[in-house]
Design a protein around this motif. Structure first.
Motif, PDB file in Angstrom:
ATOM      1  N   GLU A 145       0.837  -1.210   0.000  1.00  8.72           N
ATOM      2  CA  GLU A 145       0.000   0.000   0.000  1.00  8.72           C
ATOM      3  C   GLU A 145       0.873   1.262   0.000  1.00  8.72           C
ATOM      4  N   LYS A 149       0.901   3.897  -3.063  1.00  9.79           N
ATOM      5  CA  LYS A 149       0.621   5.307  -2.777  1.00  9.79           C
ATOM      6  C   LYS A 149       1.768   6.184  -3.279  1.00  9.79           C
ATOM      7  N   GLY A 154      -3.542   3.970  -5.726  1.00 10.47           N
ATOM      8  CA  GLY A 154      -4.037   3.559  -4.411  1.00 10.47           C
ATOM      9  C   GLY A 154      -5.045   2.436  -4.507  1.00 10.47           C
TER      10      GLY A 154
END
Length: 186
Positions: A145, A149, A154
């Protein structure tokens, strides 16, 4: 490799790259543009582990270079290198561990130089993220994650990692660790 990077980095700082280096960078950039045009990926992962290539691509005004620097504790690397890895396709040994203390020390020095060059290249591109292998192994969803990001994608980690298990699909790699060619639940 270390000598090439030092020479290249010093030429880059002086803005005196030879024309053949610029031509090579332009050829690689054309290939990446064609790949993007034909297949449309928003992100192209280049995994040669070459800081010099990152710096070359950073010379292209229309290519954003993000350096994702995956590092592992050197003790884990030496342990891993000491094991013979067998090619799952035809069963032959694909790595040769250092056999002497001098060989191990040379391997460690090369590892540290490579990491230094990778960091320098990443800092020069303006987009640099360090990811520890051990953190990724213990918390794959959280680390993935963070990476997604970082590259402005995302929410995709839910599809890739469930219950700390990743579904690994066939890759279209040209080279790299033979273990990448295994598929299934890991």
């Amino acid at each position: 490799r270390q000598r090439n990077f030092c020479w290249f980095y010093s030429m880059l700082k002086k803005e005196k790259l030879p024309s053949y280096v610029k031509q090579g960078a332009n050829a690689i950039a054309r290939m990446l543009r064609e790949l993007h045009k034909k297949h449309g990926p928003d992100v192209i992962v280049e995994s040669t582990k070459s800081p010099t290539l990152a710096l070359l691509m950073n010379l292209q005004p229309d290519i954003d270079v993000y350096v994702l620097h995956l590092v592992r504790d050197i003790r884990g690397i030496i342990y891993s290198v000491q094991k013979h890895k067998k090619n799952t396709i035809n069963g032959h040994i694909v790595t040769q561990p250092p056999e002497t203390i001098t060989g191990i020390m040379r391997y460690i020095a090369g590892y540290y130089f490579q990491n230094l060059f990778c960091r320098k290249a990443g800092e020069r591109t303006g987009y640099y993220k360090l990811v520890r292998y051990e953190d990724f192994a213990c918390h794959p969803r959280e680390e993935l994650e963070r990476v997604l990001k970082y590259i402005n994608i995302g929410g995709a980690s839910e599809e890739l990692v469930k219950d700390n298990t990743a579904q690994i699909e066939q890759t279209h790699s040209l080279r790299g660790n033979i273990l990448r060619h295994d598929t299934g639940m890991k």
